[in-house]
Design a protein around this motif. Structure first.
Motif, PDB file in Angstrom:
ATOM      1  N   VAL A  67       7.165   1.107  -5.601  1.00 54.34           N
ATOM      2  CA  VAL A  67       8.115   2.223  -5.692  1.00 54.34           C
ATOM      3  C   VAL A  67       7.401   3.473  -6.206  1.00 54.34           C
ATOM      4  CG1 VAL A  67      10.167   3.054  -6.928  1.00 54.34           C
ATOM      5  CG2 VAL A  67      10.156   0.771  -5.919  1.00 54.34           C
ATOM      6  N   GLU A  68       6.553   3.314  -7.208  1.00 49.71           N
ATOM      7  CA  GLU A  68       5.778   4.449  -7.725  1.00 49.71           C
ATOM      8  C   GLU A  68       4.831   4.998  -6.664  1.00 49.71           C
ATOM      9  OE1 GLU A  68       5.887   6.257 -10.521  1.00 49.71           O
ATOM     10  OE2 GLU A  68       7.649   5.120 -11.100  1.00 49.71           O
ATOM     11  N   ALA A  69       4.240   4.108  -5.867  1.00 49.49           N
ATOM     12  CA  ALA A  69       3.316   4.551  -4.827  1.00 49.49           C
ATOM     13  C   ALA A  69       4.015   5.463  -3.824  1.00 49.49           C
ATOM     14  CB  ALA A  69       2.703   3.350  -4.102  1.00 49.49           C
ATOM     15  N   ILE A  70       5.177   5.042  -3.342  1.00 54.66           N
ATOM     16  CA  ILE A  70       5.844   5.853  -2.319  1.00 54.66           C
ATOM     17  C   ILE A  70       6.447   7.130  -2.904  1.00 54.66           C
ATOM     18  CG2 ILE A  70       6.189   3.986  -0.685  1.00 54.66           C
ATOM     19  CD1 ILE A  70       9.051   3.727  -1.580  1.00 54.66           C
ATOM     20  N   ALA A  71       6.555   7.182  -4.226  1.00 50.35           N
ATOM     21  CA  ALA A  71       7.025   8.409  -4.877  1.00 50.35           C
ATOM     22  C   ALA A  71       5.859   9.269  -5.350  1.00 50.35           C
ATOM     23  CB  ALA A  71       7.917   8.059  -6.068  1.00 50.35           C
ATOM     24  N   GLY A  72       4.637   8.794  -5.145  1.00 48.99           N
ATOM     25  CA  GLY A  72       3.439   9.480  -5.638  1.00 48.99           C
ATOM     26  C   GLY A  72       3.302  10.892  -5.109  1.00 48.99           C
ATOM     27  N   SER A  73       2.653  11.716  -5.895  1.00 50.73           N
ATOM     28  CA  SER A  73       2.518  13.126  -5.539  1.00 50.73           C
ATOM     29  C   SER A  73       1.197  13.440  -4.838  1.00 50.73           C
ATOM     30  CB  SER A  73       2.654  13.987  -6.797  1.00 50.73           C
ATOM     31  OG  SER A  73       1.654  13.641  -7.736  1.00 50.73           O
ATOM     32  N   SER A  74       0.283  12.477  -4.778  1.00 52.57           N
ATOM     33  CA  SER A  74      -0.994  12.713  -4.112  1.00 52.57           C
ATOM     34  C   SER A  74      -1.469  11.430  -3.437  1.00 52.57           C
ATOM     35  CB  SER A  74      -2.047  13.169  -5.129  1.00 52.57           C
ATOM     36  OG  SER A  74      -2.368  12.097  -6.006  1.00 52.57           O
ATOM     37  N   LYS A  75      -2.418  11.568  -2.527  1.00 51.33           N
ATOM     38  CA  LYS A  75      -2.987  10.397  -1.853  1.00 51.33           C
ATOM     39  C   LYS A  75      -3.682   9.479  -2.854  1.00 51.33           C
ATOM     40  CE  LYS A  75      -3.620  12.377   2.691  1.00 51.33           C
ATOM     41  NZ  LYS A  75      -4.556  12.781   3.731  1.00 51.33           N
ATOM     42  N   PHE A 107       9.138   2.808   7.541  1.00 51.38           N
ATOM     43  CA  PHE A 107       8.398   1.592   7.214  1.00 51.38           C
ATOM     44  C   PHE A 107       8.374   1.374   5.702  1.00 51.38           C
ATOM     45  CE2 PHE A 107       4.633  -0.612   5.769  1.00 51.38           C
ATOM     46  CZ  PHE A 107       4.741  -1.803   6.468  1.00 51.38           C
ATOM     47  N   SER A 108       8.070   2.436   4.947  1.00 48.93           N
ATOM     48  CA  SER A 108       8.007   2.337   3.484  1.00 48.93           C
ATOM     49  C   SER A 108       9.329   1.881   2.903  1.00 48.93           C
ATOM     50  CB  SER A 108       7.624   3.685   2.864  1.00 48.93           C
ATOM     51  OG  SER A 108       6.300   4.005   3.185  1.00 48.93           O
ATOM     52  N   GLU A 109      10.412   2.414   3.440  1.00 46.05           N
ATOM     53  CA  GLU A 109      11.740   2.051   2.940  1.00 46.05           C
ATOM     54  C   GLU A 109      12.059   0.581   3.241  1.00 46.05           C
ATOM     55  OE1 GLU A 109      14.837   2.711   0.597  1.00 46.05           O
ATOM     56  OE2 GLU A 109      13.256   4.177   0.961  1.00 46.05           O
ATOM     57  N   GLU A 110      11.757   0.146   4.446  1.00 44.62           N
ATOM     58  CA  GLU A 110      11.992  -1.253   4.816  1.00 44.62           C
ATOM     59  C   GLU A 110      11.092  -2.199   4.019  1.00 44.62           C
ATOM     60  OE1 GLU A 110      14.413  -2.749   6.645  1.00 44.62           O
ATOM     61  OE2 GLU A 110      15.209  -0.709   6.544  1.00 44.62           O
TER      62      GLU A 110
END
Length: 123
Positions: A56-64, A8-11
Motif C-alpha cells: 500500500v505504501e509503495a503504490i502511494a509512494g511519491s517517487s520511483k 493492476f495495482s488496485e487489483e
C-alpha cells in the motif's frame, strides 16, 4: 483487454488483502499452547501484514525510488511469511494442505513483486 498500471495495482492490492485475511484465519486455527506455534503466529502476523502494508505504501509512494523500496520490503515480508508457513507445515503443526495453498499464493505474489522490483531497478 490490457489493464492499466493503476488498475493492476488496485487489483493486486485486493489480492494481497484477501490473502492476509486467509492467513489470519489459518493462524487462528493453530494451537496457542505450543511454544513453536506461539512464535510462528507472531512472526507470520507481522510479516504477512507487513507485506500488505508495504505494498500500500509503495503504490502511494511519491517517487520511483520510494516505490521500489517499499516493493522490496513487501517482497522480503512475503518471503519471510513463506518461510514460517513452510516451517509450520514441515513440523506438522498445521493442516499441510491449507499451508500449501497459502504458500502457493505467496509464491505467485512474490513472483509479481520480484518482477516489479526488477523492472523498477532497470529504469
Amino acid at each position: 483487454m490490457r489493464t492499466s498500471n493503476k488498475e493492476f495495482s488496485e487489483e493486486f492490492k485486493k489480492r494481497i488483502y484477501r490473502f492476509i485475511i486467509e492467513l489470519i484465519k489459518f493462524i487462528e486455527k493453530l494451537p496457542k499452547d505450543d511454544p513453536v506455534c506461539r512464535v510462528a503466529i507472531n512472526q507470520v502476523i507481522r510479516s504477512g501484514t507487513s507485506m500488505g502494508a508495504n505494498y500500500v505504501e509503495a503504490i502511494a509512494g511519491s517517487s520511483k525510488k520510494e516505490f521500489t523500496n517499499y516493493l522490496s520490503h513487501s517482497l522480503k515480508s512475503s518471503n519471510e511469511t513463506k518461510f514460517w508457513l513452510a516451517l509450520l507445515r514441515d513440523l506438522g503443526k498445521c493442516n499441510a494442505e491449507y499451508a500449501n495453498k497459502l504458500i502457493k499464493e505467496l509464491i505467485e505474489i512474490s513472483n509479481i513483486l520480484g518482477s516489479s522490483v526488477r523492472t523498477m531497478r532497470k529504469k
